[in-house]
Design a protein around this motif. Structure first.
Motif, PDB file in Angstrom:
ATOM      1  N   VAL A   9      29.601  20.815 -17.640  1.00  0.00           N
ATOM      2  CA  VAL A   9      30.805  20.490 -16.552  1.00  0.00           C
ATOM      3  C   VAL A   9      31.433  21.709 -16.280  1.00  0.00           C
ATOM      4  O   VAL A   9      32.055  21.989 -17.070  1.00  0.00           O
ATOM      5  CB  VAL A   9      31.399  19.123 -17.056  1.00  0.00           C
ATOM      6  CG1 VAL A   9      32.673  18.853 -16.030  1.00  0.00           C
ATOM      7  CG2 VAL A   9      30.598  17.978 -17.282  1.00  0.00           C
ATOM      8  N   ARG A  10      31.499  22.198 -14.986  1.00  0.00           N
ATOM      9  CA  ARG A  10      32.162  23.459 -14.757  1.00  0.00           C
ATOM     10  C   ARG A  10      33.476  23.051 -13.894  1.00  0.00           C
ATOM     11  O   ARG A  10      33.106  22.666 -12.873  1.00  0.00           O
ATOM     12  CB  ARG A  10      31.133  24.389 -13.936  1.00  0.00           C
ATOM     13  CG  ARG A  10      31.934  25.746 -13.778  1.00  0.00           C
ATOM     14  CD  ARG A  10      31.046  26.754 -13.474  1.00  0.00           C
ATOM     15  NE  ARG A  10      30.092  26.832 -14.758  1.00  0.00           N
ATOM     16  CZ  ARG A  10      28.941  27.718 -14.785  1.00  0.00           C
ATOM     17  NH1 ARG A  10      28.630  28.425 -13.889  1.00  0.00           N
ATOM     18  NH2 ARG A  10      28.271  27.544 -15.988  1.00  0.00           N
ATOM     19  N   ALA A  11      34.615  23.197 -14.152  1.00  0.00           N
ATOM     20  CA  ALA A  11      35.974  23.009 -13.571  1.00  0.00           C
ATOM     21  C   ALA A  11      36.431  24.212 -13.147  1.00  0.00           C
ATOM     22  O   ALA A  11      36.565  25.045 -13.758  1.00  0.00           O
ATOM     23  CB  ALA A  11      37.117  22.345 -14.519  1.00  0.00           C
ATOM     24  N   ARG A  12      36.677  24.396 -11.867  1.00  0.00           N
ATOM     25  CA  ARG A  12      37.000  25.494 -11.113  1.00  0.00           C
ATOM     26  C   ARG A  12      38.114  25.114 -10.135  1.00  0.00           C
ATOM     27  O   ARG A  12      38.461  23.855  -9.860  1.00  0.00           O
ATOM     28  CB  ARG A  12      35.981  26.067 -10.205  1.00  0.00           C
ATOM     29  CG  ARG A  12      34.762  26.676 -11.120  1.00  0.00           C
ATOM     30  CD  ARG A  12      33.827  27.415 -10.164  1.00  0.00           C
ATOM     31  NE  ARG A  12      32.801  27.827 -10.993  1.00  0.00           N
ATOM     32  CZ  ARG A  12      31.882  28.498 -10.741  1.00  0.00           C
ATOM     33  NH1 ARG A  12      31.514  28.653  -9.264  1.00  0.00           N
ATOM     34  NH2 ARG A  12      30.854  28.977 -11.618  1.00  0.00           N
ATOM     35  N   ARG A  13      38.899  26.063  -9.713  1.00  0.00           N
ATOM     36  CA  ARG A  13      39.850  25.711  -8.817  1.00  0.00           C
ATOM     37  C   ARG A  13      39.219  24.843  -7.306  1.00  0.00           C
ATOM     38  O   ARG A  13      40.053  24.081  -6.936  1.00  0.00           O
ATOM     39  CB  ARG A  13      40.657  26.809  -8.227  1.00  0.00           C
ATOM     40  CG  ARG A  13      41.537  27.395  -9.336  1.00  0.00           C
ATOM     41  CD  ARG A  13      42.432  28.568  -8.847  1.00  0.00           C
ATOM     42  NE  ARG A  13      43.281  28.733 -10.091  1.00  0.00           N
ATOM     43  CZ  ARG A  13      44.150  30.146 -10.098  1.00  0.00           C
ATOM     44  NH1 ARG A  13      44.141  30.865  -9.121  1.00  0.00           N
ATOM     45  NH2 ARG A  13      44.690  30.224 -11.101  1.00  0.00           N
ATOM     46  N   SER A  14      38.269  25.365  -6.983  1.00  0.00           N
ATOM     47  CA  SER A  14      37.442  24.767  -5.995  1.00  0.00           C
ATOM     48  C   SER A  14      36.817  23.387  -6.162  1.00  0.00           C
ATOM     49  O   SER A  14      36.471  22.579  -5.100  1.00  0.00           O
ATOM     50  CB  SER A  14      36.423  25.755  -5.427  1.00  0.00           C
ATOM     51  OG  SER A  14      35.452  25.666  -6.339  1.00  0.00           O
ATOM     52  N   GLY A  15      36.846  22.861  -7.331  1.00  0.00           N
ATOM     53  CA  GLY A  15      36.499  21.645  -7.667  1.00  0.00           C
ATOM     54  C   GLY A  15      35.524  21.560  -9.025  1.00  0.00           C
ATOM     55  O   GLY A  15      35.265  22.572  -9.602  1.00  0.00           O
ATOM     56  N   THR A  16      35.040  20.535  -9.289  1.00  0.00           N
ATOM     57  CA  THR A  16      34.018  20.225 -10.351  1.00  0.00           C
ATOM     58  C   THR A  16      32.476  20.214  -9.978  1.00  0.00           C
ATOM     59  O   THR A  16      32.350  19.546  -9.159  1.00  0.00           O
ATOM     60  CB  THR A  16      34.299  19.119 -11.220  1.00  0.00           C
ATOM     61  OG1 THR A  16      35.874  19.118 -11.404  1.00  0.00           O
ATOM     62  CG2 THR A  16      33.522  18.707 -12.429  1.00  0.00           C
ATOM     63  N   GLU A  17      31.792  20.899 -10.907  1.00  0.00           N
ATOM     64  CA  GLU A  17      30.500  20.949 -10.632  1.00  0.00           C
ATOM     65  C   GLU A  17      29.634  20.325 -11.810  1.00  0.00           C
ATOM     66  O   GLU A  17      30.138  20.758 -13.154  1.00  0.00           O
ATOM     67  CB  GLU A  17      29.788  22.457 -10.498  1.00  0.00           C
ATOM     68  CG  GLU A  17      30.271  23.068  -9.309  1.00  0.00           C
ATOM     69  CD  GLU A  17      30.026  24.618  -9.474  1.00  0.00           C
ATOM     70  OE1 GLU A  17      29.054  24.837 -10.192  1.00  0.00           O
ATOM     71  OE2 GLU A  17      30.498  25.210  -8.562  1.00  0.00           O
ATOM     72  N   VAL A  18      28.900  19.703 -11.770  1.00  0.00           N
ATOM     73  CA  VAL A  18      27.986  18.963 -12.955  1.00  0.00           C
ATOM     74  C   VAL A  18      26.501  19.410 -12.701  1.00  0.00           C
ATOM     75  O   VAL A  18      25.899  19.010 -11.716  1.00  0.00           O
ATOM     76  CB  VAL A  18      28.331  17.765 -13.072  1.00  0.00           C
ATOM     77  CG1 VAL A  18      27.486  17.032 -14.332  1.00  0.00           C
ATOM     78  CG2 VAL A  18      29.685  17.080 -13.324  1.00  0.00           C
ATOM     79  N   SER A  19      25.802  19.866 -13.692  1.00  0.00           N
ATOM     80  CA  SER A  19      24.617  20.264 -13.554  1.00  0.00           C
ATOM     81  C   SER A  19      23.730  20.462 -15.008  1.00  0.00           C
ATOM     82  O   SER A  19      24.803  20.236 -16.123  1.00  0.00           O
ATOM     83  CB  SER A  19      24.375  21.436 -13.170  1.00  0.00           C
ATOM     84  OG  SER A  19      24.972  22.552 -13.681  1.00  0.00           O
ATOM     85  N   LEU A  20      22.397  20.400 -15.125  1.00  0.00           N
ATOM     86  CA  LEU A  20      21.925  20.702 -16.306  1.00  0.00           C
ATOM     87  C   LEU A  20      22.359  22.072 -16.825  1.00  0.00           C
ATOM     88  O   LEU A  20      22.715  22.862 -15.928  1.00  0.00           O
ATOM     89  CB  LEU A  20      20.262  20.694 -16.173  1.00  0.00           C
ATOM     90  CG  LEU A  20      19.829  19.313 -15.915  1.00  0.00           C
ATOM     91  CD1 LEU A  20      18.241  19.306 -15.630  1.00  0.00           C
ATOM     92  CD2 LEU A  20      20.006  18.393 -16.997  1.00  0.00           C
ATOM     93  N   HIS A  21      22.405  22.221 -18.316  1.00  0.00           N
ATOM     94  CA  HIS A  21      22.818  23.645 -18.727  1.00  0.00           C
ATOM     95  C   HIS A  21      21.986  24.657 -18.348  1.00  0.00           C
ATOM     96  O   HIS A  21      20.797  24.699 -18.262  1.00  0.00           O
ATOM     97  CB  HIS A  21      23.066  23.580 -20.129  1.00  0.00           C
ATOM     98  CG  HIS A  21      23.577  24.653 -21.014  1.00  0.00           C
ATOM     99  ND1 HIS A  21      22.824  25.370 -21.583  1.00  0.00           N
ATOM    100  CD2 HIS A  21      24.788  25.233 -20.573  1.00  0.00           C
ATOM    101  CE1 HIS A  21      23.611  26.367 -22.139  1.00  0.00           C
ATOM    102  NE2 HIS A  21      24.822  26.303 -21.528  1.00  0.00           N
ATOM    103  N   ASP A  22      22.603  25.633 -17.743  1.00  0.00           N
ATOM    104  CA  ASP A  22      22.117  26.814 -17.325  1.00  0.00           C
ATOM    105  C   ASP A  22      21.857  28.071 -18.205  1.00  0.00           C
ATOM    106  O   ASP A  22      21.476  29.160 -17.776  1.00  0.00           O
ATOM    107  CB  ASP A  22      22.624  27.421 -15.862  1.00  0.00           C
ATOM    108  CG  ASP A  22      23.823  27.899 -15.990  1.00  0.00           C
ATOM    109  OD1 ASP A  22      24.453  28.007 -17.165  1.00  0.00           O
ATOM    110  OD2 ASP A  22      24.910  28.080 -14.950  1.00  0.00           O
ATOM    111  N   GLY A  23      22.325  27.829 -19.408  1.00  0.00           N
ATOM    112  CA  GLY A  23      22.217  28.789 -20.443  1.00  0.00           C
ATOM    113  C   GLY A  23      23.557  29.846 -20.613  1.00  0.00           C
ATOM    114  O   GLY A  23      23.256  30.431 -21.570  1.00  0.00           O
TER     115      GLY A  23
END
Length: 151
Positions: free
Chosen positions: A128-142
């Motif tokens: 779960v990547r939280a950024r100023r532009s919003g939240t992205e959820v994905s499988l772990h990219d390493g």
């Protein structure tokens, strides 16, 4: 969209475009001929498209119109959240959280600083990547994670 399995096929493709085997593996209980029929029906309806990948492999992806189903599917995820606490022996795959977690976090305030948290479930790792532009959820990219939640 009301046919059995269609919303689940779309949910799988909301995670990422996929070769035929990936939605087949990600949808326990779907027969291979039924999945083929659903993909064909969704393609005819303009929701799914077949793309040629390097080496002549076929990848199924949502069309731009099909991708607009993200909002109603995420609304269904939020609506059904109380049902998820019941448990009861249903099948579960950690990758299904990619769409669910995003749906639950989409209305949250933007992050003050960028951070990435891992969610480890049943040997699979999501991010779960939280950024100023919003939240992205994905499988772990390493890439490195700031923290990991295990469940």
């Amino acid at each position: 969209m009301g046919d059995r399995w269609n919303l689940l096929v779309v949910r799988q493709l909301l995670m990422a475009p996929a070769r035929y085997r990936e939605p087949l593996d990600g949808l326990p209980g779907v027969a291979t001929n039924l999945l083929a029929d659903r993909l064909r029906d969704l393609e005819t309806a303009g929701v799914v498209e077949r793309l040629a990948e390097e080496g002549n492999a076929i990848v199924y992806a949502l069309t731009p119109w099909g991708a607009e189903l993200r909002e109603p599917i995420e609304s269904l995820v939020r609506w059904s959240t109380p049902l998820m606490a019941r448990g009861g022996g249903d099948r579960f795959r950690a990758e299904w959280l990619v769409v669910g977690v995003r749906a639950l976090l989409v209305s949250r305030a933007a992050a003050r600083r960028s951070s990435t948290v891992g969610i480890a479930v049943d040997g699979q790792l999501l991010q779960v990547r939280a950024r100023r532009s919003g939240t992205e959820v994905s499988l772990h990219d390493g890439r490195d994670l700031d923290a990991v939640v295990r469940g």
